[in-house]
Write an enzyme that holds these catalytic residues in place. Sequence first.
Site, short mmCIF file in Angstrom:
data_model
loop_
_atom_site.label_atom_id
_atom_site.label_comp_id
_atom_site.label_asym_id
_atom_site.label_seq_id
_atom_site.Cartn_x
_atom_site.Cartn_y
_atom_site.Cartn_z
N THR A 134 0.79 -1.08 0.10
CA THR A 134 0.06 0.00 0.08
C THR A 134 0.98 1.42 -0.10
OG1 THR A 134 -1.34 1.23 1.63
CG2 THR A 134 -0.15 -0.44 2.49
N GLU A 136 0.43 3.57 1.98
CA GLU A 136 0.72 3.72 3.38
C GLU A 136 2.12 3.46 4.11
OE1 GLU A 136 -1.49 5.08 6.17
OE2 GLU A 136 -2.32 5.88 4.48
P1 NAP Z 1 -11.41 -5.19 2.55
O1 NAP Z 1 -12.79 -4.85 1.70
O2 NAP Z 1 -11.36 -4.64 3.78
O3 NAP Z 1 -11.27 -6.83 2.51
C1 NAP Z 1 -10.39 -7.43 3.58
C2 NAP Z 1 -10.77 -9.01 3.31
O4 NAP Z 1 -9.88 -9.52 4.19
C3 NAP Z 1 -12.09 -9.51 3.63
O5 NAP Z 1 -12.47 -10.52 2.72
C4 NAP Z 1 -11.99 -9.95 5.26
O6 NAP Z 1 -13.02 -10.99 5.33
C5 NAP Z 1 -10.48 -10.56 5.05
N1 NAP Z 1 -10.01 -10.59 6.34
C6 NAP Z 1 -9.91 -9.65 7.21
N2 NAP Z 1 -9.18 -10.45 8.33
C7 NAP Z 1 -9.10 -11.67 8.09
C8 NAP Z 1 -8.62 -12.93 8.76
N3 NAP Z 1 -8.17 -12.78 10.05
N4 NAP Z 1 -8.70 -14.05 8.46
C9 NAP Z 1 -9.16 -14.09 7.07
N5 NAP Z 1 -9.73 -12.99 6.23
C10 NAP Z 1 -9.80 -12.10 6.80
O7 NAP Z 1 -9.99 -4.65 1.71
P2 NAP Z 1 -9.65 -4.45 0.18
O8 NAP Z 1 -10.00 -2.97 -0.25
O9 NAP Z 1 -10.24 -5.37 -0.84
O10 NAP Z 1 -8.08 -4.59 0.15
C11 NAP Z 1 -7.50 -5.85 -0.04
C12 NAP Z 1 -6.09 -5.65 0.37
O11 NAP Z 1 -5.32 -4.60 -0.08
C13 NAP Z 1 -5.94 -5.39 1.77
O12 NAP Z 1 -4.85 -6.09 2.44
C14 NAP Z 1 -5.72 -3.99 1.91
O13 NAP Z 1 -4.95 -3.60 3.28
C15 NAP Z 1 -4.88 -3.86 0.85
N6 NAP Z 1 -4.89 -2.42 0.14
C16 NAP Z 1 -6.07 -1.81 -0.19
C17 NAP Z 1 -6.19 -0.72 -0.82
C18 NAP Z 1 -7.56 -0.21 -1.13
O14 NAP Z 1 -7.68 1.17 -1.56
N7 NAP Z 1 -8.56 -1.01 -1.30
C19 NAP Z 1 -5.00 0.16 -1.13
C20 NAP Z 1 -3.71 -0.68 -1.06
C21 NAP Z 1 -3.66 -1.68 -0.25
P3 NAP Z 1 -14.59 -10.59 6.05
O15 NAP Z 1 -15.52 -10.37 4.78
O16 NAP Z 1 -14.74 -11.71 6.41
O17 NAP Z 1 -14.34 -9.19 6.45
N1 GDD Z 2 -12.88 6.60 6.75
C1 GDD Z 2 -12.84 7.73 6.77
N2 GDD Z 2 -14.05 8.28 7.64
N3 GDD Z 2 -11.98 8.70 6.43
C2 GDD Z 2 -12.16 10.03 6.72
C3 GDD Z 2 -13.29 10.53 7.21
C4 GDD Z 2 -14.20 9.65 7.54
O1 GDD Z 2 -15.20 9.99 8.13
N4 GDD Z 2 -13.30 11.78 7.25
C5 GDD Z 2 -12.21 12.19 6.43
N5 GDD Z 2 -11.32 11.07 6.32
C6 GDD Z 2 -10.20 11.16 5.45
C7 GDD Z 2 -9.28 10.27 6.26
O2 GDD Z 2 -8.57 10.96 7.32
C8 GDD Z 2 -8.03 9.78 5.31
O3 GDD Z 2 -7.04 11.16 5.41
C9 GDD Z 2 -8.94 9.98 3.95
O4 GDD Z 2 -10.29 10.43 4.56
C10 GDD Z 2 -9.19 8.51 3.58
O5 GDD Z 2 -9.42 7.69 4.24
P1 GDD Z 2 -10.11 6.47 4.14
O6 GDD Z 2 -11.06 6.34 3.10
O7 GDD Z 2 -10.45 5.43 5.43
O8 GDD Z 2 -8.79 5.58 3.34
P2 GDD Z 2 -7.19 5.47 3.65
O9 GDD Z 2 -6.39 6.57 2.84
O10 GDD Z 2 -7.09 5.73 5.28
O11 GDD Z 2 -6.77 3.70 3.48
C11 GDD Z 2 -7.20 3.24 2.40
O12 GDD Z 2 -6.31 3.33 1.62
C12 GDD Z 2 -5.13 2.69 1.75
C13 GDD Z 2 -4.02 3.17 0.40
O13 GDD Z 2 -3.59 4.28 0.49
C14 GDD Z 2 -7.55 1.93 2.66
O14 GDD Z 2 -8.01 1.19 1.76
C15 GDD Z 2 -6.19 1.19 3.12
O15 GDD Z 2 -6.22 -0.35 3.16
C16 GDD Z 2 -5.07 1.51 1.96
O16 GDD Z 2 -3.97 0.69 2.01
#
Ligand code: NAP
Ligand code: GDD
Length: 339
Positions: A134, A136
């Site tokens: 990520t 992050e």
């Molecule tokens: P998500 O919607 O939160 O999905 C997370 C998945 O992990 C769900 O299927 C959840 O199962 C499963 N899980 C959580 N804890 C587990 C455990 N202890 N054992 C088995 N399964 C578990 O996340 P996503 O947005 O698809 O992201 C996929 C991956 O990419 C994550 O690792 C996230 O950190 C990473 N990532 C996401 C983004 C983004 O913007 N979306 C960006 C960079 C990296 P349940 O359905 O049972 O909760």
């Molecule tokens: N969730 C959330 N809820 N975020 C808020 C809110 C709120 O009510 N108000 C403001 N924000 C701001 C957060 O402080 C952050 O700066 C931004 O919105 C994005 O928040 P999220 O949508 O929660 O995403 P994220 O950037 O923290 O994390 C997501 O992206 C990462 C990749 O850069 C997640 O998907 C992570 O799993 C992923 O790694």
Amino acid sequence: MTASKKVALITGITGQDGSYLSELLLEKDYTVHGIVRRTSNLFRSRIEHLRRDESIYGRRLFLHYGDLADNATLGRIIADVQPTELYHLAGQSHVGLSFEIPESTCEEAGMATLRLLEIIRSQTQPVRFYHASTSEIFGNASEVPQTEATPMRPTSPYGCAKTFATQLGQVYRESYGLFVCNGILYNHESPRRGENFVTRKIARAAARIARNLETELLLGNIESQRDWGRAQDYVHAMWLMLQYHTADDYVVATGELHSVRDFVEAAFAIVELPWQKYVKHDPAFDRPTEPGRLVGCSDKIRKILGWKPRGTFSELVREMVEMELAAIDSRETPHELLP
Ligand code: NAP
Ligand code: GDD
């Protein structure tokens, strides 16, 4: 057990990315295995359409109970399934929440990746491994935009755990010659995004306020900026990484920064409402720290793997808001409406 030669195992198959990746791999004639947690509810909304399809479920799509904390089960599933590709997507993925539950977040995002790497190291057949890294990891980034060479300076427990796992992926690739790719993905969104991530929260609230189901939207810091892309494009990038002849790390990003405020303005414009009347600040959603300007340079994956993001920021906001409106109007969840 398996009909086609390419066998994928997905951890986190019920998540946003896992569901789109399953669809992509099934289209490409893979046999897909997914690990699911035991829950009190058998309905798994994002993959329910696949589970109900008798031509797919039990033929080319299989689900296995498992948890990232359960090493023996993970080992047994991998030994039984013998995947050619393993996409490791599971884990607690909410950055804000990682400040509240740091230990379990680090177990899942960090230690579980180590466990899986150890399991694939002990397999006799080669397994190509994708790790969901990520933006992050860059946290308080030392340069803008970030590339694969930018130093890792995480600012959250989640970012620390992902940094640990990303570096382990590199160590296992270099030390044991394992095929391990870190996809350094920036935020990617869709109508299937979890409801407590900011884009889905805004899209859902704009639609619900427009239909008189809610009266306000409480947000944290709306000046925060992110590089937002489309989840469907980003799972394609994951697949491309594992098809190349060598394993490597790739930044996957649009290169464009937008603020939460931009997202709010665009979402409320679609429903023709003045956002200032409905959006309120709630400090409960502020985080102890925020990363710096996270915006990615994806030149490497564009050049080597031919990947590029599709669509614009406005189109993404429109797709998410319109899906919420359609869901309300048809009383379905947005996941069920998706093609
Ligand atoms: P998500 O919607 O939160 O999905 C997370 C998945 O992990 C769900 O299927 C959840 O199962 C499963 N899980 C959580 N804890 C587990 C455990 N202890 N054992 C088995 N399964 C578990 O996340 P996503 O947005 O698809 O992201 C996929 C991956 O990419 C994550 O690792 C996230 O950190 C990473 N990532 C996401 C983004 C983004 O913007 N979306 C960006 C960079 C990296 P349940 O359905 O049972 O909760
Ligand atoms: N969730 C959330 N809820 N975020 C808020 C809110 C709120 O009510 N108000 C403001 N924000 C701001 C957060 O402080 C952050 O700066 C931004 O919105 C994005 O928040 P999220 O949508 O929660 O995403 P994220 O950037 O923290 O994390 C997501 O992206 C990462 C990749 O850069 C997640 O998907 C992570 O799993 C992923 O790694």
